[in-house]
Design an enzyme around this catalytic site. Sequence first.
Site, PDB file in Angstrom:
ATOM      1  N   ARG A 154       0.809  -1.211   0.000  1.00 13.49           N
ATOM      2  CA  ARG A 154       0.000   0.000   0.000  1.00 13.49           C
ATOM      3  C   ARG A 154       0.849   1.271   0.000  1.00 13.49           C
ATOM      4  O   ARG A 154       0.316   2.372  -0.057  1.00 13.49           O
ATOM      5  CB  ARG A 154      -0.899   0.026   1.246  1.00 13.49           C
ATOM      6  CG  ARG A 154      -1.860  -1.141   1.352  1.00 13.49           C
ATOM      7  CD  ARG A 154      -2.511  -1.170   2.731  1.00 13.49           C
ATOM      8  NE  ARG A 154      -3.523  -0.144   2.879  1.00 13.49           N
ATOM      9  CZ  ARG A 154      -4.830  -0.359   2.941  1.00 13.49           C
ATOM     10  NH1 ARG A 154      -5.300  -1.578   2.856  1.00 13.49           N
ATOM     11  NH2 ARG A 154      -5.682   0.634   3.089  1.00 13.49           N
ATOM     12  N   TYR A 193       0.674   4.463  -2.314  1.00 11.60           N
ATOM     13  CA  TYR A 193      -0.361   5.455  -1.998  1.00 11.60           C
ATOM     14  C   TYR A 193      -0.014   6.208  -0.716  1.00 11.60           C
ATOM     15  O   TYR A 193       0.068   7.433  -0.698  1.00 11.60           O
ATOM     16  CB  TYR A 193      -1.709   4.748  -1.865  1.00 11.60           C
ATOM     17  CG  TYR A 193      -2.882   5.676  -1.660  1.00 11.60           C
ATOM     18  CD1 TYR A 193      -3.303   6.529  -2.678  1.00 11.60           C
ATOM     19  CD2 TYR A 193      -3.583   5.694  -0.459  1.00 11.60           C
ATOM     20  CE1 TYR A 193      -4.381   7.381  -2.499  1.00 11.60           C
ATOM     21  CE2 TYR A 193      -4.672   6.536  -0.275  1.00 11.60           C
ATOM     22  CZ  TYR A 193      -5.068   7.380  -1.295  1.00 11.60           C
ATOM     23  OH  TYR A 193      -6.137   8.223  -1.112  1.00 11.60           O
ATOM     24  N   GLU A 221       2.826   6.518   1.085  1.00 12.83           N
ATOM     25  CA  GLU A 221       4.035   7.338   1.061  1.00 12.83           C
ATOM     26  C   GLU A 221       3.959   8.431  -0.002  1.00 12.83           C
ATOM     27  O   GLU A 221       4.528   9.508   0.161  1.00 12.83           O
ATOM     28  CB  GLU A 221       5.281   6.456   0.836  1.00 12.83           C
ATOM     29  CG  GLU A 221       5.568   5.487   1.965  1.00 12.83           C
ATOM     30  CD  GLU A 221       6.051   6.154   3.263  1.00 12.83           C
ATOM     31  OE1 GLU A 221       5.683   7.308   3.526  1.00 12.83           O
ATOM     32  OE2 GLU A 221       6.785   5.500   4.013  1.00 12.83           O
ATOM     33  N   VAL A 242     -15.341  -1.018   0.983  1.00 13.20           N
ATOM     34  CA  VAL A 242     -16.326  -1.720   1.795  1.00 13.20           C
ATOM     35  C   VAL A 242     -17.763  -1.420   1.368  1.00 13.20           C
ATOM     36  O   VAL A 242     -18.525  -2.329   1.036  1.00 13.20           O
ATOM     37  CB  VAL A 242     -16.139  -1.349   3.290  1.00 13.20           C
ATOM     38  CG1 VAL A 242     -17.245  -1.959   4.133  1.00 13.20           C
ATOM     39  CG2 VAL A 242     -14.789  -1.848   3.780  1.00 13.20           C
ATOM     40  N   ARG A 278      -6.393  -1.915  11.419  1.00 12.77           N
ATOM     41  CA  ARG A 278      -7.428  -2.517  12.270  1.00 12.77           C
ATOM     42  C   ARG A 278      -8.544  -1.523  12.588  1.00 12.77           C
ATOM     43  O   ARG A 278      -9.686  -1.894  12.726  1.00 12.77           O
ATOM     44  CB  ARG A 278      -6.825  -3.001  13.588  1.00 12.77           C
ATOM     45  CG  ARG A 278      -5.958  -4.242  13.455  1.00 12.77           C
ATOM     46  CD  ARG A 278      -5.415  -4.636  14.822  1.00 12.77           C
ATOM     47  NE  ARG A 278      -4.664  -3.553  15.463  1.00 12.77           N
ATOM     48  CZ  ARG A 278      -3.400  -3.248  15.187  1.00 12.77           C
ATOM     49  NH1 ARG A 278      -2.747  -3.962  14.292  1.00 12.77           N
ATOM     50  NH2 ARG A 278      -2.770  -2.260  15.806  1.00 12.77           N
TER      51      ARG A 278
END
Length: 316
Positions: free
Chosen positions: A144, A147, A149, A189, A277
């Site tokens: 990931r 994106y 960094e 989601v 999380r």
Amino acid sequence: MHLNKRVVVTGGCGFLGSHLCDRLVNQGHEVICVDNCFTGTKQNIRHLLDDPLFEFLRHDITFPLYIEADQIYNMACPASPIQYQHDPVQTIKTSVHGAINMLGLAKRINARILQASTSEVYGDPEVHPQPESYWGRVNPIGLRSCYDEGKRCAETLFFDYHRQHSLKIKVARIFNTYGPRMHPNDGRVVSNFIVQALKESPITIYGDGRQSRSFCFVDDLVDGLVRLMISSDEITGPINLGNPTEFSILQIAEKIIALTGSKSKIVFKPLPLDDPRQRKPDISLAQKKLQWEPAVPLEEGLKRTISYFDQLLLSE
């Protein structure tokens, strides 16, 4: 009363960018939407194409742009893991070269410029909720990081231009946002769950579904961006924009099943690498400096998003 401005929106064909174009045109501003349509789509701005206040320019901001404007909203960048991992090098170029080009433009024409940064700059946070003063915990070489960094580097560039050239900058850290015009296959989601529920397919949850997210409806988010842009010069940000009400992924899935009346079953799959999380913005700065907080409740926002996807699937 808004004084009419000439406003550039990079990434204006995207989910957030197109809603921002709508808002600015409705306020009477002249809007130049700049997009190479790598992830955005002209469909999102089709209703604006005949508006005399609106102009579409197909351009990739990793190349310089010569244009006159009063304000620049730099929204361009693939923003979902599926999209930005598809071409990670292009993603980081868009964030870094794109920022350099847009900042160079703002400096030349003396425009005020806003960077659409992201909650991803906090990585997988050890502090909850995340205030702007938290520096984050990001893996610089993970899947990931193109994106995360890239967006962190863009923030660095914005503040260096501000310190070195007295450029008028604004940096918004955007948390999960949802609403009509989300890409149906971008792996996020809300869009995932809605499309699966409407098709009566199994709803896939990665991990045990206890990881939490906060979801902000797009109209609220756009309102925050506009307020930040017109705020006084000393408010540079970074400022968190998002909804502080937290839901578990499982709760979202159950809510969407209830609202669509779907017969979909929930299935659990392993969690992807570096997936945070929990994510929840501390928005006390936005409340204080911009008098901004989200107003659209999750249920109402979901209903409006479901009806958009319902139409979209019918038209296919």
